[in-house]
Design an enzyme around this catalytic site. Sequence first.
Site, PDB file in Angstrom:
ATOM      1  N   GLY A 170     -22.188 -42.775 -13.822  1.00  0.00           N
ATOM      2  CA  GLY A 170     -20.928 -42.480 -13.135  1.00  0.00           C
ATOM      3  C   GLY A 170     -19.727 -43.308 -13.568  1.00  0.00           C
ATOM      4  N   GLN A 171     -19.863 -44.065 -14.660  1.00  0.00           N
ATOM      5  CA  GLN A 171     -18.706 -44.852 -15.107  1.00  0.00           C
ATOM      6  C   GLN A 171     -17.544 -43.918 -15.409  1.00  0.00           C
ATOM      7  OE1 GLN A 171     -21.753 -45.113 -16.163  1.00  0.00           O
ATOM      8  NE2 GLN A 171     -22.349 -47.176 -16.749  1.00  0.00           N
ATOM      9  N   LYS A 172     -16.345 -44.398 -15.150  1.00  0.00           N
ATOM     10  CA  LYS A 172     -15.157 -43.547 -15.295  1.00  0.00           C
ATOM     11  C   LYS A 172     -15.111 -42.863 -16.668  1.00  0.00           C
ATOM     12  CE  LYS A 172     -10.281 -43.681 -14.077  1.00  0.00           C
ATOM     13  NZ  LYS A 172     -10.223 -42.953 -12.865  1.00  0.00           N
TER      14      LYS A 172
END
Length: 184
Positions: free
Chosen positions: A69-71
């Site tokens: 889910g990292q940007k």
Amino acid sequence: MGLLTILKKNRQNEKEMRILMLGLDNAGKTTILKRINGEPIDTISPTLGFNIKTLEHENYKLNIWDVGGQKSIRSYWRNYFEQTDALVWVVDSADRLRLKDCRHELAQLLQEERLAGATLLVFANKQDIAGALSEIEIKNALGLDDIKSHHWAILPCSAVTGNNLLTGMDWVVNDVASRIYMLD
Ligand code: G3D
Ligand code: MG
């Protein structure tokens, strides 16, 4: 392969569900998945791609996708939308600073056509941390009451204690089953 075998095989296939677990990085997705699957949770590093786990639950075969889910990699989420029966949105209830971001990302997902039929479970995770926001606070912060497009529920949980994880998966499976396996 005889007809009976084919019918049986189809029937088994019917019993599969595809569950997509998303949320901001560090929310606890991988820990939840490991905990549900009975694996140790002490050696988890940030997910750069995805993990998929297949587990049996109430006679259903659940294919659970846990996507990083990292940007910088959120744009890849869309590659996993197809045929999703349920979306499990995991929230770090202690991460007050990123609640807006969290709300925004969820709202975007709910507009996706390919997720239109999906059941939504929000896990308000990390309830074991002192000062974590409650289920109701998370519900309000994410504006869940405004969601009319999806069946949804929110549950407070902790991947560390395991509290409510199975209750949440039960709800997901029953909601999806009542929608797509009506005849059972
Ligand atoms: P992600 O897969 O959503 O990115 P991870 O998140 O499963 O990698 O978890 C991120 C960090 O949060 C991990 O800590 C993990 O141990 C912790 N965590 C996950 N769930 C809970 C929870 O319910 N309670 C608490 N207290 N911590 C949790 P580290 O320190 O390894 O970064
Ligand atoms: Mg992860």
